[in-house]
Scaffold this motif. Structure first.
Motif, PDB file in Angstrom:
ATOM      1  N   GLU A 122      -1.702   7.474   0.064  1.00 29.00           N
ATOM      2  CA  GLU A 122      -1.614   8.756  -0.630  1.00 29.00           C
ATOM      3  C   GLU A 122      -2.001   8.532  -2.088  1.00 29.00           C
ATOM      4  OE1 GLU A 122       1.725  11.905  -2.282  1.00 29.00           O
ATOM      5  OE2 GLU A 122       2.163  10.817  -0.431  1.00 29.00           O
ATOM      6  N   LEU A 123      -2.906   9.343  -2.579  1.00 29.04           N
ATOM      7  CA  LEU A 123      -3.327   9.267  -3.969  1.00 29.04           C
ATOM      8  C   LEU A 123      -2.464  10.229  -4.765  1.00 29.04           C
ATOM      9  CD1 LEU A 123      -7.203   9.226  -3.412  1.00 29.04           C
ATOM     10  CD2 LEU A 123      -5.522   7.380  -3.159  1.00 29.04           C
TER      11      LEU A 123
ATOM     12  N   GLY B 171      -2.921  14.049  -4.793  1.00 30.43           N
ATOM     13  CA  GLY B 171      -2.163  14.497  -3.626  1.00 30.43           C
ATOM     14  C   GLY B 171      -2.906  14.299  -2.316  1.00 30.43           C
ATOM     15  N   THR B 172      -4.040  13.645  -2.350  1.00 30.49           N
ATOM     16  CA  THR B 172      -4.842  13.427  -1.154  1.00 30.49           C
ATOM     17  C   THR B 172      -4.280  12.270  -0.339  1.00 30.49           C
ATOM     18  OG1 THR B 172      -6.810  14.135  -2.369  1.00 30.49           O
ATOM     19  CG2 THR B 172      -7.171  12.936  -0.311  1.00 30.49           C
ATOM     20  N   THR B 173      -4.263  12.422   0.974  1.00 31.20           N
ATOM     21  CA  THR B 173      -3.888  11.331   1.870  1.00 31.20           C
ATOM     22  C   THR B 173      -5.111  10.902   2.670  1.00 31.20           C
ATOM     23  OG1 THR B 173      -1.585  12.070   2.064  1.00 31.20           O
ATOM     24  CG2 THR B 173      -2.435  10.649   3.818  1.00 31.20           C
ATOM     25  N   LEU B 174      -5.362   9.609   2.673  1.00 31.21           N
ATOM     26  CA  LEU B 174      -6.527   9.049   3.339  1.00 31.21           C
ATOM     27  C   LEU B 174      -6.102   8.006   4.352  1.00 31.21           C
ATOM     28  CD1 LEU B 174      -8.732   8.391   0.165  1.00 31.21           C
ATOM     29  CD2 LEU B 174      -8.894  10.359   1.704  1.00 31.21           C
TER      30      LEU B 174
ATOM     31  N   VAL C 132       1.216   0.744  -7.657  1.00 36.53           N
ATOM     32  CA  VAL C 132       1.792   1.111  -6.364  1.00 36.53           C
ATOM     33  C   VAL C 132       3.105   1.847  -6.624  1.00 36.53           C
ATOM     34  CG1 VAL C 132       2.661   0.282  -4.146  1.00 36.53           C
ATOM     35  CG2 VAL C 132       0.765  -0.905  -5.271  1.00 36.53           C
ATOM     36  N   LEU C 133       3.184   3.113  -6.203  1.00 35.67           N
ATOM     37  CA  LEU C 133       4.364   3.940  -6.440  1.00 35.67           C
ATOM     38  C   LEU C 133       5.338   3.907  -5.279  1.00 35.67           C
ATOM     39  CD1 LEU C 133       2.578   7.016  -8.066  1.00 35.67           C
ATOM     40  CD2 LEU C 133       3.500   4.969  -9.171  1.00 35.67           C
TER      41      LEU C 133
ATOM     42  N   VAL D  50       1.640   4.692  -1.486  1.00 35.83           N
ATOM     43  CA  VAL D  50       1.372   5.723  -2.478  1.00 35.83           C
ATOM     44  C   VAL D  50       0.841   5.030  -3.726  1.00 35.83           C
ATOM     45  CG1 VAL D  50       2.275   7.639  -3.840  1.00 35.83           C
ATOM     46  CG2 VAL D  50       3.218   7.182  -1.559  1.00 35.83           C
ATOM     47  N   LEU D  51      -0.375   5.363  -4.094  1.00 31.36           N
ATOM     48  CA  LEU D  51      -1.052   4.683  -5.196  1.00 31.36           C
ATOM     49  C   LEU D  51      -1.196   5.601  -6.404  1.00 31.36           C
ATOM     50  CD1 LEU D  51      -3.915   2.874  -3.226  1.00 31.36           C
ATOM     51  CD2 LEU D  51      -1.625   2.033  -3.772  1.00 31.36           C
TER      52      LEU D  51
END
Length: 315
Positions: free
Chosen positions: A233-234, A238-241, A276-277, A312-313
């Motif tokens: 997740e960026l 808010g984009t998830t790849l 890295v969150l 989550v990055l």
């Protein structure tokens, strides 16, 4: 992550400092000062399309008018060193990025420096800094032959007041470095800084406690692990790849149109370091220390993957 603007520099001076090694002095093309740096730092030379190489700064950090790098010609390399040797002459303009430091010199009352071949380049300013700080230090410098070992004259001048602190060990004269004897009786807590070919680094790692050892690699170490699909997740967008098997996080986010500064794409330069969150990275770089890996605060997204199903990055 924003992109880092390159700096235009010009080759001011070129000097042969050993057999197969040239040193380049670079100055800002506009005549202004260059960004400050500290011992252990490197810069990226943008040599052409898809030809970016990292070289350690080996000059004087106090001199903001110039940077110096030294480059060994690698006959079996990927073209970067050949380009430097064949095309970068005084007056040549090129772009660089940095400086960046993944190999910083920690404050200490004593040091042991171990250099092999062209690995002397990041070590040289460290030795000078240790000398200036009044630290107790020793440098052991190995190479195939004296003719192939750069900066021997500068080290001899440095050794004049330092006595036996500089130990030059050409293999054809003295054989392989006695790492067992060198590392066995070190005072507890002495930082060991090592740079050179992979066999030297691996041998020092086998004999040295991880909490005192600092290494810099020119090529990535071999790291194996599962190659499975996971999600990232960026956080900024808010984009998830989905990162599929066989594709890196870096390649995945680039394909999604997200700009990420990168260079080596093999986990050795630190350019793509990303926060890295949440989640647990599977670190496969050749840069981070064991302590940095345990914190899970950053990762190199060009090679590292995930131990958790989702990361989550800070992108």
């Amino acid at each position: 992550m924003s992109t880092e603007p390159p700096i235009e520099v010009v080759v001011d001076h070129r000097e042969r400092v050993a057999e197969g090694v040239v040193a380049l002095t670079l100055r800002a093309a506009d005549g202004g000062p260059l960004p400050a740096w500290s011992p252990g730092a490197h810069i990226d030379l943008l040599l052409g399309e898809d030809l970016v190489r990292q070289y350690s700064l080996c000059g004087d950090p106090a001199d903001t008018s110039a940077w110096r790098v030294a480059v060994l010609r690698e006959p079996d390399g990927r073209g970067g060193s050949a380009h430097v040797h064949d095309h970068l002459v005084p007056g040549t303009k090129l772009e660089v990025r940095g400086p960046r430091n993944n190999f910083p010199l920690v404050p200490s009352p004593r040091y042991l420096f171990v250099a092999g071949g062209i690995g002397i380049t990041p070590i040289l300013p460290m030795v000078r800094a240790a000398q200036a700080a009044g630290a107790d230090w020793r440098l052991v410098y190995g190479g195939r032959r004296r003719a192939t070992m750069a900066f021997l004259d500068e080290l001899a001048a440095l050794a004049a007041p330092a006595g036996e602190r500089v130990d030059v060990r050409p293999q054809d004269e003295t054989g392989l470095l006695d790492l067992d004897g060198l590392l066995r009786d070190l005072p507890d807590g002495t930082p060991v800084y090592c740079c050179g070919p992979e066999p030297l680094l691996a041998a020092v790692e086998e004999r040295c406690a991880p909490d005192v050892l600092h290494v810099e690699r020119f090529v990535p170490r071999a790291v194996e692990g599962p190659d499975e699909e996971f999600e990232v997740e960026l956080a900024v967008t808010g984009t998830t790849l989905t990162v599929p098997a066989g594709r890196s996080i870096l390649e995945t986010v680039e394909a999604a149109g997200v700009q990420v500064l990168s260079s080596c794409r093999e986990g050795t330069c630190g350019t793509c370091e990303t926060g890295v969150l949440d989640g647990v990275p599977d670190h496969r770089d050749s840069i981070l220390s064991e302590e940095e890996r345990r914190t899970c605060e950053f990762m190199m997204i060009c090679v590292s993957r995930a131990r958790s199903p989702r990361l989550v990055l800070d992108l």
